[in-house]
Every structure is written in structure tokens, then in C-alpha cells.
Design an enzyme around this catalytic site. Structure first.
Site, PDB file in Angstrom:
ATOM      1  N   HIS A  36     -17.230  77.523  39.790  1.00  0.00           N
ATOM      2  CA  HIS A  36     -18.169  77.313  38.676  1.00  0.00           C
ATOM      3  C   HIS A  36     -18.966  76.010  38.809  1.00  0.00           C
ATOM      4  O   HIS A  36     -19.217  75.307  37.823  1.00  0.00           O
ATOM      5  CB  HIS A  36     -17.432  77.342  37.339  1.00  0.00           C
ATOM      6  CG  HIS A  36     -16.875  78.672  36.963  1.00  0.00           C
ATOM      7  ND1 HIS A  36     -17.389  79.871  37.402  1.00  0.00           N
ATOM      8  CD2 HIS A  36     -15.803  79.000  36.165  1.00  0.00           C
ATOM      9  CE1 HIS A  36     -16.680  80.874  36.897  1.00  0.00           C
ATOM     10  NE2 HIS A  36     -15.716  80.376  36.154  1.00  0.00           N
ATOM     11  N   ASP A  38      -9.133  89.674  36.721  1.00  0.00           N
ATOM     12  CA  ASP A  38     -10.041  88.577  37.047  1.00  0.00           C
ATOM     13  C   ASP A  38     -10.893  89.052  38.220  1.00  0.00           C
ATOM     14  O   ASP A  38     -11.028  88.372  39.230  1.00  0.00           O
ATOM     15  CB  ASP A  38      -9.265  87.310  37.409  1.00  0.00           C
ATOM     16  CG  ASP A  38     -10.148  86.055  37.434  1.00  0.00           C
ATOM     17  OD1 ASP A  38     -11.350  86.178  37.110  1.00  0.00           O
ATOM     18  OD2 ASP A  38      -9.639  84.979  37.798  1.00  0.00           O
ATOM     19  N   GLU A  46     -18.263  88.438  32.276  1.00  0.00           N
ATOM     20  CA  GLU A  46     -19.167  87.544  32.987  1.00  0.00           C
ATOM     21  C   GLU A  46     -20.152  88.356  33.825  1.00  0.00           C
ATOM     22  O   GLU A  46     -19.934  88.609  34.998  1.00  0.00           O
ATOM     23  CB  GLU A  46     -18.373  86.575  33.861  1.00  0.00           C
ATOM     24  CG  GLU A  46     -17.342  85.765  33.096  1.00  0.00           C
ATOM     25  CD  GLU A  46     -16.344  85.081  34.005  1.00  0.00           C
ATOM     26  OE1 GLU A  46     -16.781  84.340  34.924  1.00  0.00           O
ATOM     27  OE2 GLU A  46     -15.128  85.316  33.845  1.00  0.00           O
ATOM     28  N   ARG A  90     -16.122  81.613  42.511  1.00  0.00           N
ATOM     29  CA  ARG A  90     -15.541  80.796  43.576  1.00  0.00           C
ATOM     30  C   ARG A  90     -16.339  80.947  44.866  1.00  0.00           C
ATOM     31  O   ARG A  90     -16.643  82.057  45.289  1.00  0.00           O
ATOM     32  CB  ARG A  90     -14.084  81.200  43.816  1.00  0.00           C
ATOM     33  CG  ARG A  90     -13.188  80.967  42.621  1.00  0.00           C
ATOM     34  CD  ARG A  90     -11.804  81.575  42.806  1.00  0.00           C
ATOM     35  NE  ARG A  90     -10.939  81.233  41.678  1.00  0.00           N
ATOM     36  CZ  ARG A  90     -10.870  81.944  40.540  1.00  0.00           C
ATOM     37  NH1 ARG A  90     -11.607  83.042  40.422  1.00  0.00           N
ATOM     38  NH2 ARG A  90     -10.088  81.566  39.559  1.00  0.00           N
ATOM     39  N   HIS A 112     -19.710  82.331  29.803  1.00  0.00           N
ATOM     40  CA  HIS A 112     -18.253  82.441  29.923  1.00  0.00           C
ATOM     41  C   HIS A 112     -17.569  82.512  28.550  1.00  0.00           C
ATOM     42  O   HIS A 112     -16.478  81.973  28.360  1.00  0.00           O
ATOM     43  CB  HIS A 112     -17.715  81.255  30.720  1.00  0.00           C
ATOM     44  CG  HIS A 112     -16.438  81.520  31.456  1.00  0.00           C
ATOM     45  ND1 HIS A 112     -15.208  81.502  30.850  1.00  0.00           N
ATOM     46  CD2 HIS A 112     -16.209  81.808  32.753  1.00  0.00           C
ATOM     47  CE1 HIS A 112     -14.270  81.741  31.748  1.00  0.00           C
ATOM     48  NE2 HIS A 112     -14.853  81.945  32.922  1.00  0.00           N
TER      49      HIS A 112
END
Length: 362
Positions: free
Chosen positions: A101, A248, A310, A76, A175
Site C-alpha cells: 500500500h 484476502d 478493494e 503488495r 480501503h
């Protein structure tokens, strides 16, 4: 080693890389997407260990970014803008006021030029793509090559190479959602993860890093000696609750080197994934935002069904100087590598696959 080429609706191609020891990896030229990954368990049964759609056409939108190459910038970007040398660049907002993304100009929706290759011990595909200056609001023309290589030790390597003609942000990743239970037999709650990362980035309510690094000690974010993901999924830690009960978050590896390592094991199947990377950190995402009821290969989607690793430098570097930088200049070449080594916690007997054909799908 072998390669099968599947034609998908006359538009895309899927390259099925096959080792001599029971591992298969499907990769599309559309989005550089990993569609499936068959890996033997402790009984020698090769099963799918990644999430992918049942219907290939679902990849055209792919809101969950299953298996995709992400760029120009993964993650982001706050307020969908950044500044380089006094000039502000405005991007498209696709998550509130933020840019996630690379929005609809991301590499996950590009058709890459693909060139398969094969030797006695390796099978792979080189993907090439050029992003013109101004695409998605980003400066500079960027030329990217991403190479997927599967070898006979059941190791998948992703090499990222890129150059630009103007200073621009670049932070590439893959991803793929992993689920080592096989054929989506269970969630990732009982996946055991270990990595040398003593700090993670604190997030605000919009999941944007605040710029503060938090120490993992005494929290469910401490993977230094390994822990099961369910420790976090069931935790009341504020950062766990903030992202929808799970992970996350961006973890910064303790050592700045070429052998940063993450070890993931699933006890029932006996599968083990050892990830090594040249990247400075990793976003650990536990599938908190996965919707229920989406038809997938081998099952139906649900929360916490997959784990993303990631590996990347983080987009927060555009706003915070205490993050590894992501600006690529014409004088430098972007080169990163992530390796996924599959094996077992127990001795196994390899199964050998042999298949040569070309098929049409859809």
C-alpha cells in the site's frame, strides 16, 4: 442534501455528507478517509456500517488502513521493486521484503486539498493531491483527483482521475471496511456476497500472487450464485488457511465492462449494498488481520469484524502479464469509478435528517 464541516484538532477537516433519506458519510481531507457511514436498516434506523477509530488521532498511523484512499499502488509489490523499460525502481519494504500500500509515502497519510460542493440532489467533496517524481521511489509526477459524491438515492460514488508526466504504476482503491449489521453488532460471517468472478489469484505464503488463476468452482471462493462469508471463514481450503482463515484474494470479474457488480446483504438488518465499478477486479478481504481490543466507533475491534471490497487493477501486473495492467503513461488519463448503492431487501420508511453547523473535535 447537506454538508457539515468538522474541524479536527485544528489540522484536519471532516466533511459530513447528508442525504435527505437517512444516509450520512464522513470523509476527511487526511488520507481521503471514510470515517463513518450511517445507513438505514429495515426499521428505518440509521446506524454506522463501516469501521473507524474511536479517537481521530489513531488515523495518523492507521495500520489497518480504515476507510483510506490507497496509492500510488494498492496491494503488495514483490521484493519492493519493479522494472519499466529496463530500469529498476526500488521501493521501501514495509511487510517483510515486500512493499504494501505504498508504505509511509502512501496517499492514506497525505493531507488532500478539499473542495466541498452541494446541489439539490447531491453533496460531495473533491480531493486533490500531487505526488512528486521520486516520492516513495516511484517515477513521474502524478496529479490525482478523487471525488466523493452522495446523492438522494443513498448512493455514494467515488470517481478517480489522474495524469502523469512519466510512465509509472498507478492502482488506486478505497480501503473501507463494511459491516452491514449496524454499529458493529456482529462480525461479517453472515454477510451474503454475490459477484460474477469465476477465477481468483492464487497466493504464495507471503500473500503475493503466484501468477496462477484458480477456478472458483467447488470452492468457498465461488460467489457466482452468492454465499455467506462464513463458508470461507470456517473452511479448511489451503488458500483460506494461508491468509489466516478468511479471504484476502484478488477476484477477476468475468466481464470487462463498466457494470461489474457485487451484491452484499445482511439478513438481520435487511441492509443491501450493491457495488458497481469500472475496475477489472476486486480484493475481497474479510478482516483476518484485525487485532482484538482496538477502540472503534461503536465497539471494539476483533477478527472478521469488517469486509473490504478493494476494487482495483492488481500490483501483480508488474510481474505477471496475465493480470490487468497498471502502468499509466503521459498519453493516457487514469479514470475509474466505484459506486456504492445502499438499499434494503425489504420496504422501508425513510428518516429525514436536517442539520447545519460547524463543530470542533479534539
Amino acid at each position: 442534501m447537506d454538508i457539515i464541516v468538522n474541524r479536527i484538532n485544528g489540522i484536519w477537516s471532516e466533511f459530513l455528507l447528508m442525504s435527505d433519506h437517512g444516509m450520512q458519510v464522513g470523509i476527511m481531507d487526511y488520507g481521503g478517509i471514510v470515517t463513518k457511514m450511517l445507513v438505514p436498516d429495515k426499521y428505518g434506523r440509521s446506524e454506522n456500517v463501516v469501521l473507524g477509530y474511536e479517537n481521530y488521532q489513531a488515523y495518523e498511523q492507521n495500520p489497518f488502513y480504515f476507510g483510506a484512499l490507497i496509492g500510488r499502488v494498492a496491494g503488495r509489490i514483490a521484493n519492493s521493486q519493479f522494472t519499466i523499460d529496463g530500469q529498476t525502481y526500488q521501493l521501501k519494504a514495509n511487510e517483510g521484503t515486500n512493499h504494501l500500500h505504498s508504505a509511509n509515502h502512501g496517499f492514506h497519510q497525505a493531507i488532500w486539498q478539499a473542495e466541498p460542493f452541494q446541489t439539490q440532489d447531491q453533496a460531495g467533496v473533491r480531493l486533490q493531491h500531487t505526488s512528486p517524481a521520486g516520492e516513495g521511489g516511484y517515477p513521474g509526477t502524478v496529479s490525482i483527483q478523487v471525488t466523493y459524491t452522495l446523492d438522494n438515492t443513498n448512493r455514494l460514488t467515488i470517481d478517480y482521475d489522474a495524469v502523469t508526466d512519466q510512465t509509472t504504476p498507478l492502482a488506486l482503491t478505497n480501503h473501507t471496511y463494511f459491516n452491514l449489521s449496524g454499529n458493529l453488532r456482529d462480525t461479517v460471517a453472515r454477510h451474503h456476497v454475490q459477484m460474477a468472478a469465476s477465477h481468483f489469484a492464487e497466493l504464495d505464503k507471503e500473500l503475493i500472487p503466484t501468477g496462477k488463476w484458480l477456478n472458483v468452482f467447488g470452492t468457498p471462493f465461488d460467489f457466482l450464485n452468492g454465499r455467506f462469508l462464513e463458508d470461507g471463514l470456517l473452511s479448511n481450503h489451503p488458500q483460506v488457511k494461508l491468509v489466516g482463515r478468511g479471504y484476502d484474494h484478488y477476484f477477476l470479474f468475468d466481464v470487462d465492462g463498466n457494470e461489474n457488480e457485487i451484491i452484499v446483504t445482511e439478513p438481520i438488518s435487511g441492509r443491501k449494498l450493491t457495488l458497481t465499478t469500472t475496475q477489472p477486479g476486486v480484493v475481497l478481504y474479510s478482516g483476518n488481520g484485525l487485532e482484538s481490543g482496538v477502540p472503534l466507533r461503536n465497539g471494539i475491534s476483533q477478527k472478521h469484524l469488517g469486509l473490504c471490497l478493494e476494487t482495483q487493477a492488481h500490483s501483480a501486473a508488474l510481474n505477471h502479464t496475465n493480470f490487468p495492467g497498471i502502468l499509466l503513461t503521459p498519453e493516457k488519463k487514469y479514470q475509474q469509478q466505484t459506486v456504492y448503492q445502499f438499499g434494503l431487501r425489504y420496504v422501508k420508511t425513510a428518516h429525514i435528517f436536517q442539520c447545519q453547523d460547524v463543530r470542533d473535535i479534539g
